[in-house]
Write an enzyme that holds these catalytic residues in place. Sequence first.
Site, PDB file in Angstrom:
ATOM      1  N   CYS A 333     -10.506  58.155  -2.041  1.00  0.00           N
ATOM      2  CA  CYS A 333      -9.586  57.211  -1.606  1.00  0.00           C
ATOM      3  C   CYS A 333      -8.091  57.605  -1.326  1.00  0.00           C
ATOM      4  O   CYS A 333      -7.969  58.142  -0.143  1.00  0.00           O
ATOM      5  CB  CYS A 333      -9.678  56.417  -2.863  1.00  0.00           C
ATOM      6  N   HIS A 445     -15.308  55.216  -4.858  1.00  0.00           N
ATOM      7  CA  HIS A 445     -14.940  55.725  -6.505  1.00  0.00           C
ATOM      8  C   HIS A 445     -16.356  55.763  -7.129  1.00  0.00           C
ATOM      9  O   HIS A 445     -17.213  54.956  -6.735  1.00  0.00           O
ATOM     10  CB  HIS A 445     -14.263  54.765  -6.841  1.00  0.00           C
TER      11      HIS A 445
END
Length: 510
Positions: A333, A445
């Site tokens: 991310c 994630h």
Amino acid sequence: MAKAIMLQGTSSHVGKSILATALCRIFKQDGQRVTPFKSQNMALNSYVTKTGGEMGRAQVAQAEAAGLEPNVDMNPVLLKPTGNSCSQVIVMGKPVGNMSAQEYHSGYSLTALGVVSECLQRLHRDFDVIVIEGAGGPAEVNLKANDIVNMRIAKLAQAPVLLIADIDRGGALASVVGTLELLDPDERDLVKGIIINKFRGDINLLQPALDFLESKTGKPVLGVIPHLDRLGIDDEDSVSLEDKQQSATSGEIDIAVLRLPKISNFTDFDALGNESDAHVRYVRQGEAIGKPDLIILPGSKNTTEDLLYLRHNGYEQELVRLVKSGTPVVGICGGYQMLGREVQDPDHTESDFDTVMGLGLIDSITVFAADKVTHQVKAAAANHRFLGIGYTGDNLTGYEIHMGRTQFMTPVDAAFTIVTRSGEQVAMPDGAVSADGLVMGTYMHGVFDNDAYRRAVLDALRVRKGLAPLGITQNTEARKAAAYDRLAAVVRQHLNMDLVHQIMNQPTGK
């Protein structure tokens, strides 16, 4: 209508989240339809539900312990600190804007009370028991007028309150007595019992203090919970990260996670730390990266500021040197965004910087946008090139939470292909792997929670060191379930559950 019980603390980080998780598991084991609830959470460790709503990770763990699919009714307000006393405010899973602490507490918080009330009404309708978690301490007199998470919620939910104190940090008795003294009389009446948490030592030596506490406050001590190490349960925020600067194992594979000031979703690496051959350590400011087998750049709530942190503290130069000498790196991310050529924020969504140069390890540019991407995803990989592992699989699960959109200046190999996004079938490339296979970035994630993929990466690192691969050794879901059961067993042993049930069946005014 559901019965409710509320856990409040004398301060932050006394163990409210973990004890709420334990009660959720206990009530589930006893055949009750139980749900967690925390009206307002402040944490960078968040999660995305199946419908794309963002919520605090602690309530996700509590939902799992209760055997439920997480949903935003369990945590209607989430505050994600962005820096400079500001937070992104998320209501019912969606961001409504960035606010200063002054703007939120004096102008906005009470406007969210209607949403909180509606969530509580639905939970009262659909469940037998609601386990409610407070935040901070109820005696913070400067915040009480606009409180939507402690005593106002106890009254709204008609929930008796159990007050928790952390004896490990010292001053537990004084914190209990002081908290009760600062409460209004009607609030004090809502407190039906005291829990002493994180105890180490001989309970017989503590008994005189417990007797004094009951005599002084007129409240029963419901239990003394021992200090529990290595629970294996997802943590709420970076405060708890201080308690686990490195994994329990000291295996052959050394993994260095850069401890960014605005680190988010650090639970991405818990499953790695549970592997017997992986040693996960968090590199704090002033510490050297060393010579790890793998470097991880984690998620960040403020990519540009954390990128500048790496630059100003010498980590950029050290990291680039290590990669050029053959050390692999993974960015997730915000960490993935940092790997690129530059990060652009023309609308100042995250910071005051228009453009910040990236690490230049991937030929990409990330541009921040006003709208936030939040999805649960499933992904596939075909001959995955990171570390040359050639991994192929079609059932990788994870979730996306990001404001930026990443564009590539030259063709790259995608790390994964997203095949479903919030339940809709798609075919979208995700992330990138460098041509030499040493650098990988992804927006996904939780990718290391996938047992087969995690093991493929670790075994590739083992082979690079001349070690034999181990194959899959851990089942992440089974490990979580066992952790919830272990926690529930310990709390059952040390908490007077008969008295808890009795308290819950009494009207809150008595």
